[in-house]
Design an enzyme around this catalytic site. Structure first.
Site: not given
Length: 427
Positions: A5-6, A9, A81, A187, A276
Protein backbone atom coordinates in the site's frame (compact mmCIF):
# COMPACT_ATOMS: atom_id res chain seq x y z
CA UNK A 1 7.58 -10.40 -3.53
CA UNK A 2 5.96 -7.33 -1.97
CA UNK A 3 2.42 -6.11 -2.55
CA UNK A 4 2.47 -2.65 -0.97
CA UNK A 5 0.00 0.00 0.00
CA UNK A 6 1.29 3.54 -0.64
CA UNK A 7 2.67 5.50 2.30
CA UNK A 8 1.24 8.63 3.95
CA UNK A 9 -0.64 10.93 1.58
CA UNK A 10 -2.67 14.09 2.00
CA UNK A 11 -6.46 13.60 2.12
CA UNK A 12 -8.14 12.69 -1.15
CA UNK A 13 -8.94 15.71 -3.27
CA UNK A 14 -12.18 14.02 -4.36
CA UNK A 15 -13.33 13.94 -0.72
CA UNK A 16 -12.60 17.56 0.17
CA UNK A 17 -15.95 17.98 1.94
CA UNK A 18 -14.11 16.80 5.05
CA UNK A 19 -12.95 20.42 5.38
CA UNK A 20 -16.51 21.67 5.95
CA UNK A 21 -17.35 19.66 9.06
CA UNK A 22 -15.18 21.67 11.47
CA UNK A 23 -14.61 25.38 12.15
CA UNK A 24 -10.93 24.57 12.80
CA UNK A 25 -8.02 24.61 10.38
CA UNK A 26 -6.74 21.27 9.18
CA UNK A 27 -3.05 20.47 9.11
CA UNK A 28 -1.11 22.20 6.34
CA UNK A 29 -0.13 19.28 4.15
CA UNK A 30 3.26 19.07 2.46
CA UNK A 31 1.68 17.80 -0.75
CA UNK A 32 -1.38 18.55 -2.90
CA UNK A 33 -4.56 16.56 -2.30
CA UNK A 34 -4.22 12.77 -2.79
CA UNK A 35 -0.44 12.86 -3.26
CA UNK A 36 2.33 11.28 -1.20
CA UNK A 37 3.49 13.62 1.55
CA UNK A 38 7.13 14.44 2.27
CA UNK A 39 6.89 12.36 5.43
CA UNK A 40 5.51 9.49 3.38
CA UNK A 41 8.53 9.67 1.08
CA UNK A 42 10.98 9.66 3.98
CA UNK A 43 9.22 6.73 5.66
CA UNK A 44 9.15 4.69 2.47
CA UNK A 45 12.86 5.26 1.89
CA UNK A 46 13.48 4.03 5.43
CA UNK A 47 11.37 0.94 4.75
CA UNK A 48 13.35 0.26 1.58
CA UNK A 49 16.59 0.54 3.54
CA UNK A 50 15.28 -1.95 6.09
CA UNK A 51 14.42 -4.47 3.36
CA UNK A 52 17.93 -4.00 1.92
CA UNK A 53 19.54 -4.74 5.29
CA UNK A 54 17.17 -7.67 5.78
CA UNK A 55 17.97 -9.46 2.51
CA UNK A 56 21.71 -8.68 2.73
CA UNK A 57 21.94 -10.00 6.29
CA UNK A 58 20.03 -13.13 5.22
CA UNK A 59 22.51 -13.67 2.37
CA UNK A 60 19.79 -13.39 -0.26
CA UNK A 61 21.38 -10.49 -2.16
CA UNK A 62 24.81 -8.86 -2.05
CA UNK A 63 25.15 -5.37 -0.62
CA UNK A 64 24.63 -2.60 -3.21
CA UNK A 65 23.18 -5.18 -5.57
CA UNK A 66 22.69 -4.14 -9.19
CA UNK A 67 20.06 -6.27 -10.91
CA UNK A 68 20.54 -7.63 -14.41
CA UNK A 69 17.89 -8.25 -17.01
CA UNK A 70 14.49 -9.04 -15.48
CA UNK A 71 15.78 -10.02 -12.04
CA UNK A 72 13.85 -7.15 -10.38
CA UNK A 73 10.46 -5.60 -11.14
CA UNK A 74 8.95 -2.44 -9.65
CA UNK A 75 5.40 -1.95 -10.94
CA UNK A 76 3.06 0.71 -9.53
CA UNK A 77 -0.37 2.08 -10.22
CA UNK A 78 -0.08 5.35 -12.11
CA UNK A 79 -1.37 7.47 -9.24
CA UNK A 80 1.28 9.87 -7.95
CA UNK A 81 1.16 8.42 -4.43
CA UNK A 82 1.74 4.85 -5.60
CA UNK A 83 4.44 5.66 -8.17
CA UNK A 84 6.26 7.89 -5.68
CA UNK A 85 6.03 5.22 -2.97
CA UNK A 86 7.68 2.69 -5.29
CA UNK A 87 10.35 5.23 -6.26
CA UNK A 88 11.24 6.07 -2.67
CA UNK A 89 11.29 2.39 -1.65
CA UNK A 90 13.59 1.56 -4.57
CA UNK A 91 15.98 4.36 -3.56
CA UNK A 92 16.37 2.81 -0.13
CA UNK A 93 16.38 -0.80 -1.31
CA UNK A 94 18.67 -0.54 -4.34
CA UNK A 95 20.52 2.78 -4.00
CA UNK A 96 23.05 1.96 -6.76
CA UNK A 97 20.58 0.56 -9.24
CA UNK A 98 18.49 3.59 -10.32
CA UNK A 99 15.55 1.24 -10.83
CA UNK A 100 12.91 2.11 -13.41
CA UNK A 101 9.39 2.14 -11.97
CA UNK A 102 7.00 0.55 -14.43
CA UNK A 103 3.67 2.33 -14.76
CA UNK A 104 1.43 2.09 -17.78
CA UNK A 105 -0.69 5.24 -17.87
CA UNK A 106 -0.21 8.98 -17.60
CA UNK A 107 0.08 10.53 -14.17
CA UNK A 108 -2.88 10.00 -11.84
CA UNK A 109 -4.76 7.68 -14.20
CA UNK A 110 -5.85 4.36 -12.73
CA UNK A 111 -4.19 1.25 -14.13
CA UNK A 112 -6.86 -1.49 -14.55
CA UNK A 113 -4.52 -3.98 -12.84
CA UNK A 114 -4.75 -1.91 -9.64
CA UNK A 115 -8.34 -0.72 -10.06
CA UNK A 116 -10.67 -2.75 -7.80
CA UNK A 117 -13.43 -2.80 -10.39
CA UNK A 118 -15.97 -5.34 -11.58
CA UNK A 119 -14.98 -6.62 -15.01
CA UNK A 120 -17.83 -9.15 -15.21
CA UNK A 121 -21.42 -8.76 -14.08
CA UNK A 122 -24.86 -10.31 -14.25
CA UNK A 123 -27.95 -9.85 -12.10
CA UNK A 124 -27.57 -13.12 -10.18
CA UNK A 125 -23.92 -12.44 -9.42
CA UNK A 126 -24.68 -8.90 -8.27
CA UNK A 127 -27.34 -10.26 -5.93
CA UNK A 128 -24.80 -12.74 -4.57
CA UNK A 129 -22.43 -9.87 -3.77
CA UNK A 130 -25.23 -7.90 -2.12
CA UNK A 131 -26.31 -10.93 -0.09
CA UNK A 132 -22.76 -11.32 1.23
CA UNK A 133 -22.68 -7.61 2.09
CA UNK A 134 -25.90 -8.09 4.05
CA UNK A 135 -24.32 -10.98 5.96
CA UNK A 136 -21.03 -9.19 6.71
CA UNK A 137 -20.59 -8.69 10.46
CA UNK A 138 -24.31 -8.91 11.12
CA UNK A 139 -25.26 -6.70 8.18
CA UNK A 140 -24.50 -3.08 7.27
CA UNK A 141 -27.03 -1.65 9.71
CA UNK A 142 -25.57 -3.54 12.66
CA UNK A 143 -21.98 -2.78 11.65
CA UNK A 144 -22.64 0.92 11.10
CA UNK A 145 -24.64 1.16 14.31
CA UNK A 146 -21.69 -0.36 16.18
CA UNK A 147 -19.54 2.69 15.36
CA UNK A 148 -22.22 5.25 16.26
CA UNK A 149 -20.47 6.17 19.56
CA UNK A 150 -17.34 6.93 17.53
CA UNK A 151 -19.30 9.06 15.08
CA UNK A 152 -20.58 11.04 18.07
CA UNK A 153 -17.01 11.33 19.38
CA UNK A 154 -15.85 12.62 15.99
CA UNK A 155 -18.63 15.25 15.97
CA UNK A 156 -17.47 16.47 19.40
CA UNK A 157 -13.76 16.52 18.49
CA UNK A 158 -14.47 18.38 15.25
CA UNK A 159 -16.86 20.83 16.98
CA UNK A 160 -19.14 19.93 14.11
CA UNK A 161 -22.07 21.92 15.55
CA UNK A 162 -20.09 25.11 14.84
CA UNK A 163 -18.95 24.09 11.37
CA UNK A 164 -19.93 25.45 7.94
CA UNK A 165 -21.71 22.14 7.31
CA UNK A 166 -23.89 22.65 10.39
CA UNK A 167 -24.89 26.09 9.19
CA UNK A 168 -25.79 24.89 5.72
CA UNK A 169 -26.33 21.15 5.45
CA UNK A 170 -25.92 18.83 8.40
CA UNK A 171 -25.27 18.75 12.13
CA UNK A 172 -24.37 15.06 12.33
CA UNK A 173 -22.89 12.09 10.54
CA UNK A 174 -25.63 9.76 9.33
CA UNK A 175 -26.06 6.51 7.45
CA UNK A 176 -29.78 5.85 7.09
CA UNK A 177 -29.70 6.69 3.35
CA UNK A 178 -26.94 4.20 2.50
CA UNK A 179 -27.06 2.55 -0.90
CA UNK A 180 -24.69 0.24 -2.75
CA UNK A 181 -23.91 0.45 -6.44
CA UNK A 182 -22.52 -2.73 -7.98
CA UNK A 183 -21.91 -2.23 -11.70
CA UNK A 184 -19.59 -3.57 -14.38
CA UNK A 185 -16.62 -1.34 -15.20
CA UNK A 186 -16.72 0.42 -11.86
CA UNK A 187 -15.55 0.04 -8.31
CA UNK A 188 -18.14 -1.01 -5.73
CA UNK A 189 -19.60 2.19 -4.34
CA UNK A 190 -21.50 3.31 -1.32
CA UNK A 191 -23.66 6.39 -1.64
CA UNK A 192 -25.20 8.33 1.21
CA UNK A 193 -24.06 10.07 4.32
CA UNK A 194 -21.68 7.39 5.60
CA UNK A 195 -19.23 8.39 2.86
CA UNK A 196 -18.76 11.68 4.68
CA UNK A 197 -17.92 9.90 7.94
CA UNK A 198 -15.40 7.73 6.09
CA UNK A 199 -13.77 10.73 4.39
CA UNK A 200 -13.46 12.63 7.68
CA UNK A 201 -12.10 9.62 9.59
CA UNK A 202 -9.51 9.16 6.85
CA UNK A 203 -8.42 12.80 7.03
CA UNK A 204 -8.24 12.76 10.83
CA UNK A 205 -5.99 9.69 10.87
CA UNK A 206 -3.69 11.09 8.20
CA UNK A 207 -3.44 14.34 10.18
CA UNK A 208 -2.50 12.32 13.26
CA UNK A 209 0.36 10.67 11.35
CA UNK A 210 1.59 13.83 9.66
CA UNK A 211 1.35 16.19 12.63
CA UNK A 212 3.01 13.81 15.13
CA UNK A 213 0.13 14.60 17.50
CA UNK A 214 -2.37 12.20 19.05
CA UNK A 215 -4.60 15.18 19.80
CA UNK A 216 -7.10 16.48 17.26
CA UNK A 217 -8.25 20.09 17.21
CA UNK A 218 -7.26 20.51 20.85
CA UNK A 219 -8.90 17.29 22.04
CA UNK A 220 -6.62 14.61 23.52
CA UNK A 221 -7.45 11.15 22.18
CA UNK A 222 -6.25 7.75 23.35
CA UNK A 223 -4.83 5.04 21.11
CA UNK A 224 -8.09 3.10 21.59
CA UNK A 225 -10.12 6.10 20.40
CA UNK A 226 -7.91 6.47 17.33
CA UNK A 227 -8.41 2.79 16.53
CA UNK A 228 -12.15 3.35 16.91
CA UNK A 229 -11.94 6.20 14.38
CA UNK A 230 -10.10 3.85 12.03
CA UNK A 231 -12.92 1.34 12.58
CA UNK A 232 -15.25 3.82 10.84
CA UNK A 233 -13.07 3.39 7.75
CA UNK A 234 -12.95 -0.36 8.35
CA UNK A 235 -16.75 -0.58 8.01
CA UNK A 236 -16.71 1.34 4.75
CA UNK A 237 -13.87 -0.61 3.15
CA UNK A 238 -14.96 -3.94 4.62
CA UNK A 239 -18.45 -3.78 3.14
CA UNK A 240 -17.17 -2.79 -0.30
CA UNK A 241 -14.01 -4.87 -0.73
CA UNK A 242 -13.92 -7.86 1.60
CA UNK A 243 -16.85 -10.05 0.63
CA UNK A 244 -15.42 -13.08 -1.12
CA UNK A 245 -17.71 -12.94 -4.15
CA UNK A 246 -16.82 -9.32 -4.87
CA UNK A 247 -13.11 -9.78 -4.16
CA UNK A 248 -12.77 -12.65 -6.66
CA UNK A 249 -13.75 -10.14 -9.35
CA UNK A 250 -12.03 -7.03 -7.96
CA UNK A 251 -8.66 -8.66 -7.28
CA UNK A 252 -8.45 -10.93 -10.33
CA UNK A 253 -5.71 -8.97 -12.18
CA UNK A 254 -3.45 -8.80 -9.12
CA UNK A 255 -4.07 -12.40 -8.08
CA UNK A 256 -3.12 -13.42 -11.61
CA UNK A 257 0.05 -11.32 -11.46
CA UNK A 258 1.06 -12.60 -8.03
CA UNK A 259 0.58 -16.19 -9.18
CA UNK A 260 2.65 -15.57 -12.30
CA UNK A 261 5.47 -13.96 -10.32
CA UNK A 262 5.62 -16.72 -7.70
CA UNK A 263 6.00 -19.25 -10.51
CA UNK A 264 9.05 -17.51 -12.01
CA UNK A 265 12.53 -18.75 -11.20
CA UNK A 266 14.44 -15.85 -12.77
CA UNK A 267 12.90 -13.08 -10.67
CA UNK A 268 14.73 -12.15 -7.46
CA UNK A 269 12.47 -9.35 -6.20
CA UNK A 270 9.08 -7.86 -7.13
CA UNK A 271 7.50 -4.71 -5.72
CA UNK A 272 3.88 -3.99 -6.65
CA UNK A 273 2.38 -0.77 -5.29
CA UNK A 274 -1.31 0.01 -5.02
CA UNK A 275 -3.89 0.76 -2.36
CA UNK A 276 -5.48 -0.61 0.80
CA UNK A 277 -8.42 -1.76 -1.32
CA UNK A 278 -5.98 -3.93 -3.29
CA UNK A 279 -4.64 -5.60 -0.14
CA UNK A 280 -8.14 -6.05 1.26
CA UNK A 281 -9.57 -7.59 -1.92
CA UNK A 282 -6.55 -9.87 -2.46
CA UNK A 283 -6.93 -11.11 1.09
CA UNK A 284 -10.66 -11.72 0.75
CA UNK A 285 -10.29 -13.42 -2.66
CA UNK A 286 -7.59 -15.83 -1.41
CA UNK A 287 -9.19 -16.25 2.04
CA UNK A 288 -6.21 -14.78 3.86
CA UNK A 289 -6.73 -14.03 7.53
CA UNK A 290 -5.02 -10.71 8.21
CA UNK A 291 -3.83 -10.39 11.80
CA UNK A 292 -5.23 -7.62 13.96
CA UNK A 293 -2.46 -5.06 14.02
CA UNK A 294 -0.32 -4.15 17.01
CA UNK A 295 0.95 -0.62 17.72
CA UNK A 296 -1.06 0.73 14.79
CA UNK A 297 -4.15 2.85 14.32
CA UNK A 298 -5.56 0.98 11.34
CA UNK A 299 -6.78 -2.50 12.19
CA UNK A 300 -5.64 -4.67 9.27
CA UNK A 301 -3.79 -2.89 6.43
CA UNK A 302 -2.07 0.21 7.90
CA UNK A 303 -0.75 3.03 5.76
CA UNK A 304 2.38 1.88 3.90
CA UNK A 305 1.80 -1.77 4.84
CA UNK A 306 3.19 -4.57 2.74
CA UNK A 307 1.89 -8.05 2.03
CA UNK A 308 5.19 -9.92 1.73
CA UNK A 309 5.50 -13.31 0.03
CA UNK A 310 8.81 -15.02 0.89
CA UNK A 311 9.64 -17.98 -1.34
CA UNK A 312 11.73 -20.76 0.25
CA UNK A 313 13.03 -24.15 -0.86
CA UNK A 314 14.14 -27.06 1.35
CA UNK A 315 16.02 -28.77 -1.45
CA UNK A 316 13.04 -30.66 -2.77
CA UNK A 317 9.97 -28.43 -2.55
CA UNK A 318 9.03 -24.76 -2.65
CA UNK A 319 7.36 -23.08 0.30
CA UNK A 320 6.02 -19.61 0.93
CA UNK A 321 5.66 -17.43 4.01
CA UNK A 322 3.09 -14.62 3.95
CA UNK A 323 3.61 -11.71 6.34
CA UNK A 324 2.17 -8.26 6.91
CA UNK A 325 4.99 -5.72 7.36
CA UNK A 326 4.27 -2.15 8.45
CA UNK A 327 5.66 0.75 10.46
CA UNK A 328 4.09 1.23 13.89
CA UNK A 329 2.30 4.49 14.56
CA UNK A 330 5.26 5.54 16.72
CA UNK A 331 7.67 4.80 13.86
CA UNK A 332 5.46 6.76 11.47
CA UNK A 333 5.29 9.78 13.73
CA UNK A 334 8.93 9.58 14.85
CA UNK A 335 10.38 8.72 11.42
CA UNK A 336 12.31 5.97 13.18
CA UNK A 337 15.46 4.73 11.44
CA UNK A 338 14.71 1.07 10.81
CA UNK A 339 17.24 -1.73 11.01
CA UNK A 340 17.35 -5.43 11.78
CA UNK A 341 17.76 -4.36 15.42
CA UNK A 342 14.89 -1.84 15.20
CA UNK A 343 12.57 -3.50 12.70
CA UNK A 344 9.07 -2.56 11.56
CA UNK A 345 6.16 -4.69 12.70
CA UNK A 346 6.10 -8.15 11.08
CA UNK A 347 2.98 -10.27 11.65
CA UNK A 348 2.15 -13.61 10.02
CA UNK A 349 -0.84 -13.92 7.69
CA UNK A 350 -2.71 -17.22 7.90
CA UNK A 351 -4.56 -18.82 5.00
CA UNK A 352 -7.96 -20.32 5.70
CA UNK A 353 -8.12 -24.01 4.83
CA UNK A 354 -4.35 -24.42 4.35
CA UNK A 355 -1.94 -25.85 6.92
CA UNK A 356 1.43 -24.26 7.63
CA UNK A 357 4.41 -26.34 8.72
CA UNK A 358 6.30 -25.91 12.00
CA UNK A 359 8.19 -22.94 10.52
CA UNK A 360 4.98 -21.16 9.51
CA UNK A 361 5.52 -21.91 5.82
CA UNK A 362 2.86 -23.02 3.36
CA UNK A 363 3.55 -25.34 0.46
CA UNK A 364 3.72 -23.16 -2.63
CA UNK A 365 1.75 -25.82 -4.49
CA UNK A 366 -1.11 -25.38 -2.00
CA UNK A 367 -1.12 -21.60 -2.36
CA UNK A 368 -0.93 -21.97 -6.14
CA UNK A 369 -3.95 -24.27 -6.03
CA UNK A 370 -5.83 -21.67 -3.97
CA UNK A 371 -4.99 -18.97 -6.52
CA UNK A 372 -6.06 -21.26 -9.37
CA UNK A 373 -9.33 -21.94 -7.56
CA UNK A 374 -9.93 -18.21 -7.10
CA UNK A 375 -9.23 -17.52 -10.77
CA UNK A 376 -11.60 -20.34 -11.75
CA UNK A 377 -14.32 -18.69 -9.65
CA UNK A 378 -13.79 -15.52 -11.66
CA UNK A 379 -13.86 -17.45 -14.96
CA UNK A 380 -17.19 -18.99 -13.94
CA UNK A 381 -18.89 -15.59 -13.64
CA UNK A 382 -21.08 -15.09 -16.69
CA UNK A 383 -20.84 -11.63 -18.18
CA UNK A 384 -24.36 -10.61 -19.21
CA UNK A 385 -26.53 -7.48 -19.52
CA UNK A 386 -27.84 -6.31 -16.15
CA UNK A 387 -30.51 -4.14 -14.65
CA UNK A 388 -28.70 -0.98 -13.56
CA UNK A 389 -29.72 -0.05 -10.04
CA UNK A 390 -28.57 1.13 -6.62
CA UNK A 391 -29.71 -1.00 -3.71
CA UNK A 392 -30.80 0.58 -0.44
CA UNK A 393 -30.07 -0.87 2.96
CA UNK A 394 -32.85 -1.75 5.39
CA UNK A 395 -31.85 1.07 7.74
CA UNK A 396 -34.73 2.95 9.30
CA UNK A 397 -34.63 6.76 9.02
CA UNK A 398 -35.72 6.79 12.67
CA UNK A 399 -33.02 4.41 13.85
CA UNK A 400 -32.29 4.88 17.55
CA UNK A 401 -28.94 6.59 18.13
CA UNK A 402 -27.09 6.99 21.42
CA UNK A 403 -24.38 9.33 22.62
CA UNK A 404 -21.17 8.36 24.39
CA UNK A 405 -22.95 8.31 27.77
CA UNK A 406 -25.57 5.88 26.46
CA UNK A 407 -28.30 8.55 26.33
CA UNK A 408 -30.81 8.27 23.51
CA UNK A 409 -30.66 10.98 20.87
CA UNK A 410 -33.26 12.13 18.41
CA UNK A 411 -32.78 11.22 14.76
CA UNK A 412 -29.81 13.30 13.55
CA UNK A 413 -30.78 16.57 11.92
CA UNK A 414 -29.47 16.74 8.43
CA UNK A 415 -30.24 18.18 5.06
CA UNK A 416 -28.85 17.13 1.73
CA UNK A 417 -26.00 14.70 1.33
CA UNK A 418 -23.09 17.13 1.09
CA UNK A 419 -20.77 14.51 -0.35
CA UNK A 420 -22.62 13.83 -3.57
CA UNK A 421 -21.91 10.74 -5.65
CA UNK A 422 -18.51 9.15 -5.17
CA UNK A 423 -16.07 9.31 -8.09
CA UNK A 424 -13.60 6.92 -6.52
CA UNK A 425 -13.19 5.17 -3.21
CA UNK A 426 -9.62 3.97 -3.73
CA UNK A 427 -7.57 4.92 -0.66
Amino acid sequence: MVMSRHNIRSPLASGADYQRVTPHEWFQWSSPGSQLSLRGGVLETEMGQFFRKWVVDAGLLPDNYRPEGDEVLFYANSRQRTFATAKYFSAGFLPFANVEITHKFEEDKMDPVFTPQFTKMNDAYRQQVLDEIQEKNGGPQAWMTSVQPTLTLMEQVLDMAQSPAAKNDTLHFWYDDTQFKIEKGDEPKMTGGYKLANSVADAMVLQCYESEDFSAFGHALTMEQWRDICAVKEVYDGLLFTTHSAAVNLAYPLVSRIREELDRSDRKFVFLCGHDSNLASIGAALRFQFPETEQALELHTPIGSKLVFEKWNDGSEDYVAVNLVYQSVYQLQGRTLLSTDVPPMVLPVTIEGLTANADGLYRLADLDARMAETMAEYDAIEDAPTTVRAVSLPISPSATIYNLQGQRLDTPQRGVNIVGEAKSIVK
